[in-house]
Design a protein around this motif. Sequence first.
Motif, PDB file in Angstrom:
ATOM      1  N   LEU A   1       0.836  -1.212   0.000  1.00 46.97           N
ATOM      2  CA  LEU A   1       0.000   0.000   0.000  1.00 46.97           C
ATOM      3  C   LEU A   1       0.868   1.259   0.000  1.00 46.97           C
ATOM      4  N   LEU A   2       1.911   1.271   0.817  1.00 43.79           N
ATOM      5  CA  LEU A   2       2.821   2.426   0.854  1.00 43.79           C
ATOM      6  C   LEU A   2       3.529   2.594  -0.494  1.00 43.79           C
ATOM      7  N   ALA A   3       3.907   1.468  -1.106  1.00 43.13           N
ATOM      8  CA  ALA A   3       4.587   1.520  -2.412  1.00 43.13           C
ATOM      9  C   ALA A   3       3.638   2.039  -3.497  1.00 43.13           C
ATOM     10  N   GLU A   4       2.380   1.610  -3.446  1.00 45.72           N
ATOM     11  CA  GLU A   4       1.392   2.019  -4.459  1.00 45.72           C
ATOM     12  C   GLU A   4       1.224   3.540  -4.486  1.00 45.72           C
ATOM     13  N   TYR A   5       1.316   4.159  -3.308  1.00 46.83           N
ATOM     14  CA  TYR A   5       1.144   5.617  -3.224  1.00 46.83           C
ATOM     15  C   TYR A   5       2.484   6.357  -3.226  1.00 46.83           C
ATOM     16  N   ASN A   6       3.552   5.634  -3.618  1.00 42.93           N
ATOM     17  CA  ASN A   6       4.900   6.231  -3.742  1.00 42.93           C
ATOM     18  C   ASN A   6       5.334   6.969  -2.480  1.00 42.93           C
ATOM     19  N   ILE A   7       5.058   6.371  -1.339  1.00 43.83           N
ATOM     20  CA  ILE A   7       5.452   6.995  -0.070  1.00 43.83           C
ATOM     21  C   ILE A   7       6.893   6.578   0.231  1.00 43.83           C
ATOM     22  N   PRO A   8       7.817   7.539   0.288  1.00 46.61           N
ATOM     23  CA  PRO A   8       9.225   7.191   0.506  1.00 46.61           C
ATOM     24  C   PRO A   8       9.446   6.688   1.929  1.00 46.61           C
ATOM     25  N   LEU A   9      10.266   5.643   2.070  1.00 46.64           N
ATOM     26  CA  LEU A   9      10.549   5.066   3.383  1.00 46.64           C
ATOM     27  C   LEU A   9      12.005   5.236   3.790  1.00 46.64           C
ATOM     28  N   ARG A  10      12.878   5.356   2.806  1.00 45.47           N
ATOM     29  CA  ARG A  10      14.318   5.414   3.111  1.00 45.47           C
ATOM     30  C   ARG A  10      14.628   6.600   4.038  1.00 45.47           C
ATOM     31  N   GLY A  11      15.248   6.294   5.184  1.00 44.64           N
ATOM     32  CA  GLY A  11      15.654   7.346   6.115  1.00 44.64           C
ATOM     33  C   GLY A  11      14.527   7.941   6.944  1.00 44.64           C
ATOM     34  N   LYS A  12      13.293   7.516   6.714  1.00 40.97           N
ATOM     35  CA  LYS A  12      12.158   8.079   7.457  1.00 40.97           C
ATOM     36  C   LYS A  12      12.051   7.442   8.842  1.00 40.97           C
ATOM     37  N   ASN A  13      11.503   8.188   9.778  1.00 40.65           N
ATOM     38  CA  ASN A  13      11.247   7.652  11.126  1.00 40.65           C
ATOM     39  C   ASN A  13       9.900   6.945  11.131  1.00 40.65           C
ATOM     40  N   ALA A  14       9.919   5.650  11.360  1.00 40.14           N
ATOM     41  CA  ALA A  14       8.690   4.862  11.401  1.00 40.14           C
ATOM     42  C   ALA A  14       8.499   4.307  12.807  1.00 40.14           C
ATOM     43  N   VAL A  15       7.290   4.472  13.337  1.00 40.15           N
ATOM     44  CA  VAL A  15       6.957   3.898  14.642  1.00 40.15           C
ATOM     45  C   VAL A  15       5.904   2.821  14.442  1.00 40.15           C
ATOM     46  N   VAL A  16       6.223   1.615  14.887  1.00 41.87           N
ATOM     47  CA  VAL A  16       5.265   0.502  14.861  1.00 41.87           C
ATOM     48  C   VAL A  16       4.758   0.335  16.289  1.00 41.87           C
ATOM     49  N   ILE A  17       3.439   0.440  16.471  1.00 45.39           N
ATOM     50  CA  ILE A  17       2.860   0.269  17.813  1.00 45.39           C
ATOM     51  C   ILE A  17       2.244  -1.121  17.855  1.00 45.39           C
ATOM     52  N   GLY A  18       2.873  -2.000  18.639  1.00 48.71           N
ATOM     53  CA  GLY A  18       2.466  -3.402  18.686  1.00 48.71           C
ATOM     54  C   GLY A  18       3.660  -4.272  18.338  1.00 48.71           C
ATOM     55  N   ARG A  19       3.780  -5.413  19.021  1.00 50.69           N
ATOM     56  CA  ARG A  19       4.959  -6.270  18.808  1.00 50.69           C
ATOM     57  C   ARG A  19       4.563  -7.723  18.591  1.00 50.69           C
ATOM     58  N   SER A  20       3.357  -7.945  18.070  1.00 58.37           N
ATOM     59  CA  SER A  20       2.911  -9.323  17.844  1.00 58.37           C
ATOM     60  C   SER A  20       3.717  -9.964  16.719  1.00 58.37           C
ATOM     61  N   ILE A  21       3.732 -11.302  16.730  1.00 66.20           N
ATOM     62  CA  ILE A  21       4.423 -12.041  15.673  1.00 66.20           C
ATOM     63  C   ILE A  21       3.619 -11.972  14.374  1.00 66.20           C
ATOM     64  N   LEU A  22       2.306 -11.665  14.492  1.00 66.53           N
ATOM     65  CA  LEU A  22       1.440 -11.550  13.311  1.00 66.53           C
ATOM     66  C   LEU A  22       1.709 -10.269  12.539  1.00 66.53           C
ATOM     67  N   VAL A  23       1.870  -9.149  13.276  1.00 65.15           N
ATOM     68  CA  VAL A  23       1.988  -7.852  12.601  1.00 65.15           C
ATOM     69  C   VAL A  23       3.219  -7.069  13.052  1.00 65.15           C
ATOM     70  N   GLY A  24       3.293  -6.753  14.334  1.00 64.04           N
ATOM     71  CA  GLY A  24       4.298  -5.791  14.802  1.00 64.04           C
ATOM     72  C   GLY A  24       5.733  -6.132  14.454  1.00 64.04           C
ATOM     73  N   LYS A  25       6.159  -7.353  14.809  1.00 62.20           N
ATOM     74  CA  LYS A  25       7.567  -7.716  14.577  1.00 62.20           C
ATOM     75  C   LYS A  25       7.905  -7.809  13.081  1.00 62.20           C
ATOM     76  N   PRO A  26       7.115  -8.563  12.265  1.00 60.17           N
ATOM     77  CA  PRO A  26       7.452  -8.580  10.835  1.00 60.17           C
ATOM     78  C   PRO A  26       7.327  -7.207  10.169  1.00 60.17           C
ATOM     79  N   MET A  27       6.388  -6.378  10.660  1.00 62.24           N
ATOM     80  CA  MET A  27       6.232  -5.028  10.105  1.00 62.24           C
ATOM     81  C   MET A  27       7.512  -4.222  10.311  1.00 62.24           C
ATOM     82  N   ALA A  28       8.054  -4.290  11.535  1.00 64.74           N
ATOM     83  CA  ALA A  28       9.292  -3.560  11.842  1.00 64.74           C
ATOM     84  C   ALA A  28      10.438  -4.036  10.951  1.00 64.74           C
ATOM     85  N   LEU A  29      10.527  -5.344  10.740  1.00 66.15           N
ATOM     86  CA  LEU A  29      11.593  -5.903   9.897  1.00 66.15           C
ATOM     87  C   LEU A  29      11.459  -5.464   8.442  1.00 66.15           C
TER      88      LEU A  29
END
Length: 291
Positions: free
Chosen positions: A152-180
């Motif tokens: 979804l972020l790629a579809e809207y050309n949202i740049p990620l390189r060097g950006k500060n991203a905060v993931v709220i949640g650390r589940s194995i379903l979403v939070g941890k793989p999302m951070a990776l």
Amino acid sequence: METTTAKLLDGKALAAKIHQQLQTQIHQLQAKVGRPPGLAVLMVGDNPASAAYVRNKEKACAKVGIASFGKHFPQETSQQELEAVIAELNEDARVDGILVQLPLPDHLDAVSLLHQIHPDKDADGLHPVNLGRLVRGESGLRSCTPAGVMHLLAEYNIPLRGKNAVVIGRSILVGKPMALMLLEADATVTVAHSRSQNLANITKNADIIIAAVGRPGLINADMVKQGAIVVDVGMNRVTDANGNSRLVGDVDLQSIAGVAEYFTPVPGGVGPMTVAILLQNTFTSYLRATS
């Protein structure tokens, strides 16, 4: 102060686009391969929400041309019976993807069942082998919800390189793989959770906020900096004083509408993307198995 009206990250529209692409590719390949891709969804018991999710997945499969090998088991089904079914599906050449619909009844061990699924048929992308591949930056099946967010972020050309991203949640379903996945895209990642102190101080510096904790309205305008991207993974059913229930996320959308640059709605944001990536993972396994 500059005001903005947040723009929609439309997961429903992107999911429809992915469905269309898959439908075309499957149609072209099926004649050559001699069979369609196959997905087996295993459900135990009669949880109404699970039943609705499974119907939704099977409908999506039918739409793109994936054969469903779903199995619905009674509540009292044993661990051994389910392990035997998974072992059969691992060997079944018609089946490219296997997933166990959660939650399971209390007497069953979901983690142990997940370990029984062959990593190359792990449509949910949650097997330790596939999570290990993600940690190492190797190709493999990716966890559906965070992979859907990345698409979804790629579809809207949202740049990620060097950006500060905060993931709220650390589940194995979403939070941890999302951070990776965000790390893999060169974002600077902070993972916040239920024990984090002063959450607003953490989120206020974020260019991208991914909320995945299951707490209605947790994120409001006071926690979001001007022009941030806010992705709402939360799915919470709330009931009003009149007894009417509706789905809401972890983000107070009305509150952040004047601050964020982009946001995902609930429903219609991340949810449809999760199913689209499930189908994409099944197709990826099909390509590997038939090439």
